[in-house]
Design a protein around this motif. Structure first.
Motif, PDB file in Angstrom:
ATOM      1  N   UNK A 192      -5.216   4.427  -5.550  1.00 28.91           N
ATOM      2  CA  UNK A 192      -5.112   3.584  -4.359  1.00 28.91           C
ATOM      3  C   UNK A 192      -6.396   3.671  -3.552  1.00 28.91           C
ATOM      4  N   UNK A 193      -6.869   4.878  -3.396  1.00 26.72           N
ATOM      5  CA  UNK A 193      -8.103   5.071  -2.658  1.00 26.72           C
ATOM      6  C   UNK A 193      -9.270   4.387  -3.368  1.00 26.72           C
ATOM      7  N   UNK A 194      -9.331   4.533  -4.699  1.00 26.83           N
ATOM      8  CA  UNK A 194     -10.405   3.892  -5.464  1.00 26.83           C
ATOM      9  C   UNK A 194     -10.280   2.371  -5.448  1.00 26.83           C
ATOM     10  N   UNK A 195      -9.094   1.858  -5.124  1.00 23.50           N
ATOM     11  CA  UNK A 195      -8.931   0.414  -5.033  1.00 23.50           C
ATOM     12  C   UNK A 195      -9.416  -0.113  -3.682  1.00 23.50           C
ATOM     13  N   UNK A 196      -9.997   0.759  -2.888  1.00 23.84           N
ATOM     14  CA  UNK A 196     -10.583   0.314  -1.632  1.00 23.84           C
ATOM     15  C   UNK A 196      -9.608   0.305  -0.471  1.00 23.84           C
ATOM     16  N   UNK A 197      -8.533   1.063  -0.600  1.00 23.78           N
ATOM     17  CA  UNK A 197      -7.557   1.091   0.486  1.00 23.78           C
ATOM     18  C   UNK A 197      -7.759   2.339   1.331  1.00 23.78           C
ATOM     19  N   UNK A 198      -7.709   2.133   2.637  1.00 22.24           N
ATOM     20  CA  UNK A 198      -7.865   3.254   3.550  1.00 22.24           C
ATOM     21  C   UNK A 198      -6.558   4.043   3.568  1.00 22.24           C
ATOM     22  N   UNK A 250       0.829  -1.217   0.000  1.00 22.11           N
ATOM     23  CA  UNK A 250       0.000   0.000   0.000  1.00 22.11           C
ATOM     24  C   UNK A 250       0.859   1.261   0.000  1.00 22.11           C
TER      25      UNK A 250
END
Lengths: 500, 312
Positions: free
Chosen positions: B201-207, B190
């Motif tokens: 990265x955010x759109x990939x579901x990562x906080x 990440x």
């Protein structure tokens, strides 16, 4: 009377793999307002970029007042008096109106000191001509969008612009500001300026334009007097695209309701409600600015919701981040792979697994690389992704293969609901076919699919039902058996009632 | 064949640079290539290297942490005070590291939740922590005293194990851990993703906020660890300790070839970057170069290294 101030003859523009413009003849008449019309991707912006010198034509000739010209850059076109006012205004918000108007051409005295008084006076005179009553000392950031646009127009006039291109100028304006803009356009026309007016709002065409030039698929359809053409005719000219491509539509048994969106609203969208069933493809059509992507990203939790509820399998879900969306079985394939769909500095494998790394966890929170690689190989095979290795950096792949990586990433999260935003944008014909087949296999497996696309034939060829959006609202829902390009376009431009 | 050779060279360019550099130095002075001097260099380097390890994480996410030098001083002063007031060594270590974690976490929260640019947020923390150090120490050094407790504490920075200085062990453990996290865990992946493209990265579901907070916490805790080592070694804490350490750490990261725009680089090359700086300092001392010139030479070396690296 109908004297052309600018002519473009047999203009073609090739991009790798695409012919954006194909022998377009185009003329701008002196002292007239032209409506430049066409679907998304019809070639309007490419044509304007060639006119303003941003792009270089592949072939063809440009004539300014019958004299042949070449524009190597925007400066050259500016010198000939061509100004463009973009949808996104090009002003420096922290500077005053006068400073913006004269940016880069500030009046100075012999010692290089700015002559503020002169700048304010000159700006004041220009603003007066347009009937604007704000002070040239006002900061641009303090002005309304409508007034900011007037500053852009003033700037264009100060550059002695003869041709002013306006790209969807009324999109962000209130009714009153729009009226004011139309008054100014009339005034400019009466002064002999030529206006190119790009819009999706067909009702505006009859109101302020003299003639309409229509493009479709990079070709000129024709130039028409607006008095002799009605909105339905315009739509017909805009869409008449041939359905040459065969879309491999499959009919599946529609299962139970999976996703239900109720009265969803936020700053982009208004009162959106629809349901999606198992094994169904919902197509979302609409023109630029219809907020389709924003709707998708709101459902996906990327944009905050202000109102409305979302149900999955009849149960309400609270999704306020993509992380939660994925947990709830929603996956989103971005419209713009390079900007926010993929991480170009990572490898194929790393991009594929990024959303589902939790499933590859083993001892000491170590990533189980063996399993990860195995699954990545599996997807590379299944989606026939052309890459020398799963360790290849994703930026080295072709558009179609990148798209497949982007889709693989979403599939690895085992979604129930797959949102595909422009799934075939910028991919070649062969890859397009493959992607359609993939989408159909997902459908047959019972996935719910929401597909956003600007290509109406694609939407018609793939969807079971089509939602058409216009300015953040659903303006129509069409079953695929009743879908025609004409009907979709009518809804997309916001026409509701039939007027023959 | 030729291409792959070039690739290999590129991959290890920092290491190759270090080796060539060491050979040149050992030709210039025969006091360099001795076991005791090498151990000395490693020990001196350990403090900068440990800070730079945390800095690497931050820079990989395309952030920056200017507060490390001040955190170093503040936590060091607290550590000295605790030892002087006879707190158990083990407990002192825990408290100091926790404090570093807390300040780093504060940076992370301000940056991710408050949406403040890392440069500004950590500049503020840098000033705050430096001020807090001056208030706490009243501008005077704090000695750890001469108790048994203080002697035990002093082992961290000046002790030996199998005739190798303890800080070297600490450095090796820190880097092994940092390497492991970066290479083999989700968090590591990440971090690279975040530095490569935050929105994707955010759109990939990562906080993304969580990742940022963790990264700044890591940087904070390592700064505190480095502060402990120096305080232990000197048996006292200086209120002005660690000034400019953030820049040395950033220099080590950049010399290692990690991109300041994030997404590319690794933690092992940072240790090489830190060693290059350490060897430079050491050799200039060995050659009796005045400390005024030393700074200029250091600046030039960094500039040349980064310019060479830019071409690729």
């Amino acid at each position: 009377m109908n004297q052309a101030v600018f002519e473009m003859k047999a203009i073609s523009k090739d991009f790798p793999g695409v012919k954006a413009l194909d022998h377009v003849d185009f003329r701008i008449l002196r002292g007239k307002v032209m409506a430049l019309l066409g679907e998304n991707g019809a070639g309007k912006s490419t044509l304007m970029k060639i006119l303003t010198g941003v792009y270089q034509k592949t072939s063809g000739e440009l004539f300014y007042n019958q004299e042949k010209v070449e524009f190597q850059g925007t400066r050259a076109s500016q010198e000939k008096g061509i100004a463009i006012i973009h949808q996104e205004l090009n002003l420096v918000p922290e500077l005053s109106v006068a400073e913006n108007i004269f940016l880069g051409r500030e009046p100075i005295n012999r010692y290089g000191k700015l002559e503020w008084k002169k700048m304010w006076e000159n700006a004041g005179v220009l603003l007066d001509q347009l009937g604007m009553h704000f002070s040239p000392k006002t900061l641009v950031s303090k002005l309304s969008i409508g007034h900011q646009q007037m500053v852009e127009i003033t700037k264009a006039l100060s550059l002695n612009a003869e041709i002013i291109i306006m790209d969807e100028p009324t999109d962000a304006l209130t009714t009153k500001e729009t009226e004011n803009l139309f008054r100014i356009i009339h005034q400019l026309r009466n002064e002999g300026k030529s206006i190119v007016y790009i819009t999706h709002r067909l009702e505006e065409v009859a109101e302020i334009c003299d003639y309409a030039t229509i493009l479709r698929d990079g070709k000129l359809i024709g130039e028409y007097d607006v008095k002799e053409i009605n909105q339905d005719k315009i739509i017909e000219f805009m869409v008449g695209r041939k359905l040459t491509e065969q879309y491999p539509r499959v009919d599946c048994e529609i299962g139970r309701k999976v996703l239900s969106v109720n009265n969803l609203s936020n700053k982009y969208i208004k009162n959106i409600s629809f349901d999606v069933f198992e094994g169904e493809i919902i197509g979302i059509a609409g023109l630029m600015g219809s907020m389709r992507t924003e709707l998708a990203k709101t459902i996906y939790g990327f944009y905050p919701k202000e109102e409305g509820r979302i149900f999955i399998n009849e149960e309400e879900v609270k999704i306020n981040s993509p992380e939660l969306a994925i947990k709830n079985g929603i996956a989103y394939v971005s419209e713009d792979r390079k900007a926010n769909g993929l991480i170009l500095s990572l490898s194929v494998k790393e991009n594929m697994s990024i959303s589902s790394l939790k499933t590859f966890k083993c001892f000491l929170s170590k990533i189980d690389k063996k399993k990860e690689e195995q699954v990545a190989h599996q997807y590379v095979d299944q989606m026939s992704i052309a890459t020398p290795s799963i360790h290849q950096l994703v930026k080295n792949l072709s558009g179609g293969n990148q798209q497949k990586v982007s889709i693989s990433k979403c599939l690895m999260t085992a979604p129930k609901i797959l949102i595909l935003d422009e799934p075939t944008r910028g991919v070649d014909v062969g890859a397009k076919k493959e992607i359609y087949h993939l989408i159909n296999t997902f459908k047959q497996k019972g996935m719910c699919i929401i597909m956003i696309s600007s290509e109406i034939p694609e939407i018609m060829g793939m969807s079971d039902r089509i939602l058409v959006m216009h300015e953040g609202e659903i303006s129509g829902v069409i079953h695929h058996s009743e879908a025609t390009q004409h009907a979709i376009m009518r809804y997309a431009v916001g026409l509701k009632e039939e007027n023959k | 064949m030729k291409g792959s050779f070039k690739e290999e060279v590129m991959k290890y360019r920092a290491l190759i640079g270090l080796i060539i550099f060491s050979i040149i130095i050992s030709l210039l002075t025969d006091r360099f290539m001795t076991v005791s001097n090498i151990l000395n260099v490693l020990r001196q380097t350990s403090i900068n290297a440990i800070i730079a390890g945390g800095m690497t994480y931050v820079i990989l996410t395309s952030g920056i942490d200017l507060s490390v030098g001040s955190v170093f001083a503040f936590t060091g002063a607290i550590g000295a005070y605790l030892i002087a007031s006879d707190t158990n060594v083990f407990l002192t270590i825990l408290i100091v590291l926790f404090l570093g974690l807390l300040i780093g976490g504060f940076n992370g929260v301000v940056i991710s939740k408050g949406k403040v640019q890392p440069f500004i947020a950590t500049l503020a923390t840098m000033t705050l922590a430096r001020g807090a150090t001056l208030v706490f120490t009243q501008g005077k050094p704090i000695s750890t005293g001469a108790s048994e407790n203080a002697e035990a504490f002093a082992k961290i920075g000046s002790g030996y194990l199998f005739s190798i200085p303890i800080p070297i062990y600490i450095m090796v453990i820190v880097f092994a851990l940092a390497y492991y996290i970066l290479k083999h865990t989700r968090l590591g992946r990440y971090i690279y993703a975040l530095g490569g493209n935050e929105e994707a990265t955010s759109l990939s579901g990562i906080n993304v906020s969580k990742v940022k907070i963790l990264v700044y916490m890591f940087s904070g805790v390592l700064a505190a660890l480095a502060g402990l080592i120096l305080t232990s070694r000197l048996s006292s804490a200086q209120p002005t300790a660690g000034s400019g350490y953030e820049l040395d750490a950033i220099a080590a990261v950049v010399l290692g070839g990690t991109s300041l725009s994030g997404g590319y680089g690794n933690v092992l090359s940072t240790i090489i970057g830190a060693l290059i700086i350490g060897i430079l300092n050491n050799s200039l001392n060995l050659m009796n170069v005045s400390s005024y010139y030393q700074l200029m030479i250091k600046g030039l070396v960094i500039l040349i290294a980064v310019l060479l690296d830019r071409k690729h």
